[in-house]
Design an enzyme around this catalytic site. Structure first.
Site, PDB file in Angstrom:
ATOM      1  N   PRO A 117      31.722  45.909  33.443  1.00  0.00           N
ATOM      2  CA  PRO A 117      32.696  47.000  33.584  1.00  0.00           C
ATOM      3  C   PRO A 117      33.965  46.505  34.263  1.00  0.00           C
ATOM      4  CG  PRO A 117      30.957  47.189  35.231  1.00  0.00           C
ATOM      5  CD  PRO A 117      30.547  46.091  34.301  1.00  0.00           C
TER       6      PRO A 117
ATOM      7  N   THR B 238      37.912  47.887  35.349  1.00  0.00           N
ATOM      8  CA  THR B 238      39.055  48.784  35.476  1.00  0.00           C
ATOM      9  C   THR B 238      40.301  48.079  34.968  1.00  0.00           C
ATOM     10  OG1 THR B 238      38.106  50.001  37.310  1.00  0.00           O
ATOM     11  CG2 THR B 238      40.508  49.885  37.235  1.00  0.00           C
TER      12      THR B 238
ATOM     13  N   GLN C 229      30.568  53.815  32.557  1.00  0.00           N
ATOM     14  CA  GLN C 229      30.249  53.619  33.967  1.00  0.00           C
ATOM     15  C   GLN C 229      30.741  54.828  34.774  1.00  0.00           C
ATOM     16  OE1 GLN C 229      32.145  50.773  36.720  1.00  0.00           O
ATOM     17  NE2 GLN C 229      30.109  49.943  37.129  1.00  0.00           N
TER      18      GLN C 229
ATOM     19  N   HIS D  18      27.496  53.669  38.917  1.00  0.00           N
ATOM     20  CA  HIS D  18      28.180  52.612  39.678  1.00  0.00           C
ATOM     21  C   HIS D  18      27.732  52.706  41.145  1.00  0.00           C
ATOM     22  CE1 HIS D  18      30.934  49.730  41.085  1.00  0.00           C
ATOM     23  NE2 HIS D  18      32.057  50.156  40.545  1.00  0.00           N
ATOM     24  N   GLY D  19      26.724  51.903  41.461  1.00  0.00           N
ATOM     25  CA  GLY D  19      26.208  51.891  42.831  1.00  0.00           C
ATOM     26  C   GLY D  19      26.650  50.640  43.577  1.00  0.00           C
TER      27      GLY D  19
ATOM     28  N   TYR E 192      31.592  51.643  46.597  1.00  0.00           N
ATOM     29  CA  TYR E 192      31.960  53.008  46.227  1.00  0.00           C
ATOM     30  C   TYR E 192      30.872  53.974  46.718  1.00  0.00           C
ATOM     31  CZ  TYR E 192      35.760  50.633  43.971  1.00  0.00           C
ATOM     32  OH  TYR E 192      36.868  49.860  43.762  1.00  0.00           O
TER      33      TYR E 192
ATOM     34  N   ARG F 149      24.034  49.905  38.743  1.00  0.00           N
ATOM     35  CA  ARG F 149      24.651  48.656  39.206  1.00  0.00           C
ATOM     36  C   ARG F 149      24.613  48.577  40.725  1.00  0.00           C
ATOM     37  NH1 ARG F 149      30.426  45.494  38.169  1.00  0.00           N
ATOM     38  NH2 ARG F 149      29.291  43.704  37.383  1.00  0.00           N
TER      39      ARG F 149
ATOM     40  N   GLY G 174      30.396  35.410  38.266  1.00  0.00           N
ATOM     41  CA  GLY G 174      30.676  33.976  38.242  1.00  0.00           C
ATOM     42  C   GLY G 174      29.868  33.196  37.236  1.00  0.00           C
TER      43      GLY G 174
ATOM     44  N   GLY H 293      32.717  39.225  33.017  1.00  0.00           N
ATOM     45  CA  GLY H 293      33.883  40.065  33.252  1.00  0.00           C
ATOM     46  C   GLY H 293      35.148  39.406  32.758  1.00  0.00           C
TER      47      GLY H 293
HETATM   48  C1  LIG Z   1      40.107  43.475  36.427  1.00  0.00           C
HETATM   49  C2  LIG Z   1      38.733  43.785  36.979  1.00  0.00           C
HETATM   50  C3  LIG Z   1      38.326  45.103  37.063  1.00  0.00           C
HETATM   51  C4  LIG Z   1      37.039  45.420  37.527  1.00  0.00           C
HETATM   52  N1  LIG Z   1      36.631  46.729  37.516  1.00  0.00           N
HETATM   53  C5  LIG Z   1      35.326  47.032  37.777  1.00  0.00           C
HETATM   54  C6  LIG Z   1      34.826  48.352  37.567  1.00  0.00           C
HETATM   55  O1  LIG Z   1      35.538  49.278  37.128  1.00  0.00           O
HETATM   56  N2  LIG Z   1      33.520  48.577  37.856  1.00  0.00           N
HETATM   57  C7  LIG Z   1      32.698  47.593  38.331  1.00  0.00           C
HETATM   58  O2  LIG Z   1      31.521  47.848  38.581  1.00  0.00           O
HETATM   59  N3  LIG Z   1      33.145  46.326  38.511  1.00  0.00           N
HETATM   60  C8  LIG Z   1      34.427  46.022  38.226  1.00  0.00           C
HETATM   61  N4  LIG Z   1      34.863  44.721  38.327  1.00  0.00           N
HETATM   62  C9  LIG Z   1      33.904  43.644  38.610  1.00  0.00           C
HETATM   63  C10 LIG Z   1      33.392  43.037  37.300  1.00  0.00           C
HETATM   64  O3  LIG Z   1      32.531  43.934  36.630  1.00  0.00           O
HETATM   65  C11 LIG Z   1      32.601  41.745  37.577  1.00  0.00           C
HETATM   66  O4  LIG Z   1      31.575  42.038  38.489  1.00  0.00           O
HETATM   67  C12 LIG Z   1      33.466  40.637  38.137  1.00  0.00           C
HETATM   68  O5  LIG Z   1      34.602  40.414  37.317  1.00  0.00           O
HETATM   69  C13 LIG Z   1      32.666  39.334  38.277  1.00  0.00           C
HETATM   70  O6  LIG Z   1      32.206  38.906  37.001  1.00  0.00           O
HETATM   71  P1  LIG Z   1      32.869  37.625  36.307  1.00  0.00           P
HETATM   72  O7  LIG Z   1      32.702  36.503  37.279  1.00  0.00           O
HETATM   73  O8  LIG Z   1      32.126  37.431  35.046  1.00  0.00           O
HETATM   74  O9  LIG Z   1      34.329  37.963  36.091  1.00  0.00           O
HETATM   75  C14 LIG Z   1      36.160  44.388  37.932  1.00  0.00           C
HETATM   76  C15 LIG Z   1      36.613  43.065  37.874  1.00  0.00           C
HETATM   77  C16 LIG Z   1      37.864  42.749  37.385  1.00  0.00           C
HETATM   78  C17 LIG Z   1      38.293  41.304  37.292  1.00  0.00           C
END
Ligand SMILES: Cc1cc2nc3c(=O)[nH]c(=O)nc-3n(C[C@H](O)[C@H](O)[C@H](O)COP(=O)(O)O)c2cc1C
Length: 355
Positions: free
Chosen positions: A25, A27, A99, A174-175, A179, A226, A292, A313
Site C-alpha cells: 500500500p 499513499t 487499505q 491498516h494496523g 496510525y 497489517r 526492503g 513498495g
Molecule cells: C510513497 C509511499 C507511500 C506509502 N504509503 C503507505 C500507506 O498508505 N499505507 C501503508 O501501510 N504503508 C505505506 N507505505 C509503506 C509501504 O507500504 C512499504 O512498507 C514501504 O515502502 C517499504 O517497502 P519497500 O522497501 O518495498 O519500499 C508507503 C511507502 C511509500 C514509499
C-alpha cells in the site's frame, strides 16, 4: 533457469493469486477532492501484474483524515471513484484490496476545522503531518470516549461495506506505522484505564474489533491485517514488542484472518531478534512480509518458507511490470522520491514497462 518461487501461483479456497510478488500500500496523494479518479485507475491497472495490489491508505471517515489529497472510502462519490479503479484492475487480470486507514493522533487540526485529532490517550509525541500547507509538527491529541470508539468501529464496518460496493476483492486493516489501531496496541501511546487500555488483552481490543467489523462484511478469507512492530515512525514504542505483537498475531489466528501482512526490515541491525519467523509459526493463513525486499531476498523468503508472498513498495512505483522484470532478471528503474506524495501524472503513471 528454474522458475522463481516468487512467480509461482498461490491458491487458497478463495483466491488464486497468479504470483507472490504483491504491491504494498502506498499513499500517493493525488486525489485533490478525496476521490480516486481516472488517473488512479490507470496507475493501478498498470501494476495489475502484481499477484495482489493493496491500495494506498483510504480514510474510513472524515475524522480519519490526516494527510493532504488522500482518497477516502466513506461517501457515494468515493465509491464511484474506486469502482473505476477496481474495474480497470480486474479488466487487466489483477486483484485489489482497499487499505482501511484512520490516522488518529498522526492527523492535524488543519484537517478538522481546528479541532484536535483523536487517539487512545492524550500523550504528547513528535511527528509531522502532511497538511495542505506542507509538513507541520503534530499536536497532542485528545482521547476518544468509549462511545466514540464504538462509532469508529462502525466507521470501519461502513468503510468495508463501501469497499465491497466499490468492487474491491477484500480489505486490509491498516494496523501499522503508528496510525490509530497501532496507537491502541502499543503502550507508549495508550495510557487508558478502561476496557481499551492497560493489559495487552485490552490494548488489542480496538484492532481486533476493527478486524471483526471487516470480517462481518467480507468474511475472514478476504481480510488482511497489517502490523509493523519495528517501525518507530510516528514516535511509536512499546515496552514489550514481542509480547504485544505475538498476542495480536495469535488473536488474528483465532479469527482465521486470511492474510497477515507483517512489516519488518529484511535486514535487521545486529543483535535484534526477527519477529517475522515467530509470527509465521503462530499464523496459519497467508503470511506476507515487507520492507526492503528485492528479487533475491524476496525469493529467499519464499524458498525458506518465511512467507507465502512478499509485498514490494518503492520498486512497484518505478517498475509497473515488476514480476516480469524479476522473471527476466532485468534492470530495475529507480523511483524519484520527490514525486512520491506530490504532483500529477509525472512520477505516477509515466514509468514505462520493459521494451
Ligand atoms: C510513497 C509511499 C507511500 C506509502 N504509503 C503507505 C500507506 O498508505 N499505507 C501503508 O501501510 N504503508 C505505506 N507505505 C509503506 C509501504 O507500504 C512499504 O512498507 C514501504 O515502502 C517499504 O517497502 P519497500 O522497501 O518495498 O519500499 C508507503 C511507502 C511509500 C514509499
Amino acid at each position: 533457469m528454474t522458475e522463481l518461487k516468487l512467480l509461482t501461483p498461490l491458491k487458497t479456497d478463495t483466491f488464486e493469486f497468479k504470483n507472490r510478488v504483491w504491491m504494498a500500500p502506498m499513499t500517493r496523494a493525488r486525489s485533490p477532492n478525496r476521490e480516486a479518479n481516472d488517473l488512479t485507475a490507470l496507475y493501478y491497472a498498470q501494476r495489475s501484474a502484481a499477484g495482489l495490489i493493496i491500495s494506498e491508505g483510504t480514510q474510513i471517515s472524515e475524522q480519519a483524515i490526516g494527510w493532504t489529497n488522500t482518497p477516502g472510502i466513506h461517501t457515494t462519490e468515493q465509491i464511484e471513484g474506486w469502482r473505476k479503479v477496481t474495474r480497470a484492475v480486474h479488466d487487466a487480470g489483477g486483484l485489489i484490496f482497499a487499505q482501511l486507514w484512520h490516522t488518529g493522533r498522526a492527523s492535524h487540526p488543519d484537517f478538522h476545522g481546528g479541532a484536535l485529532p483523536v487517539a487512545p490517550s492524550e500523550v504528547p509525541f513528535n511527528s509531522q503531518a502532511f497538511t495542505p500547507e506542507g509538513p507541520k509538527p503534530t499536536v497532542t491529541p485528545r482521547a476518544l470516549t468509549l462511545d466514540e470508539i464504538q462509532s469508529t468501529i462502525r466507521d470501519y464496518e461502513a468503510a468495508a461495506r463501501a469497499a465491497k460496493a466499490a468492487g474491491f476483492d477484500g480489505v486490509e486493516v491498516h494496523g501499522a506505522n503508528g496510525y490509530l489501531p497501532a496507537q491502541f496496541l502499543e503502550d507508549g501511546s495508550n495510557k487508558r484505564t478502561d476496557a481499551y487500555g492497560g493489559p495487552i488483552e485490552n490494548r488489542a481490543r480496538f484492532l481486533l474489533e476493527a478486524t471483526d467489523a471487516a470480517i462481518r462484511v467480507f468474511g475472514e478469507a478476504r481480510v488482511s491485517v497489517r502490523l509493523s512492530p519495528r517501525v518507530p515512525y510516528n514516535d511509536m514504542g512499546d515496552s514489550d514488542l514481542e509480547g504485544t505483537y505475538m498476542f495480536a498475531v495469535e488473536a488474528l489466528e483465532a479469527r482465521k484472518v486470511g492474510i497477515l501482512h507483517f512489516m519488518e526490515p529484511a535486514q535487521l541491525p545486529e543483535g535484534l531478534k526477527l519477529l517475522a519467523p515467530e509470527a509465521r509459526k503462530r499464523f496459519s493463513g497467508l503470511f506476507v512480509v515487507n520492507v526492503g525486499y528485492d528479487r533475491e531476498s524476496g525469493e529467499r523468503a519464499i524458498a525458506t518458507n518465511l512467507a507465502d508472498a512478499v509485498t514490494f513498495g518503492t520498486l512497484f512505483i518505478s517498475n509497473p511490470d515488476l514480476p516480469e522484470r524479476f522473471r527476466q532478471n532485468a534492470a530495475l528503474a529507480p523511483s524519484d522520491p520527490s514525486s512520491y506524495y506530490v504532483g500529477d501524472e509525472r512520477g505516477y503513471v509515466d514509468y514505462p514497462p520493459l521494451g
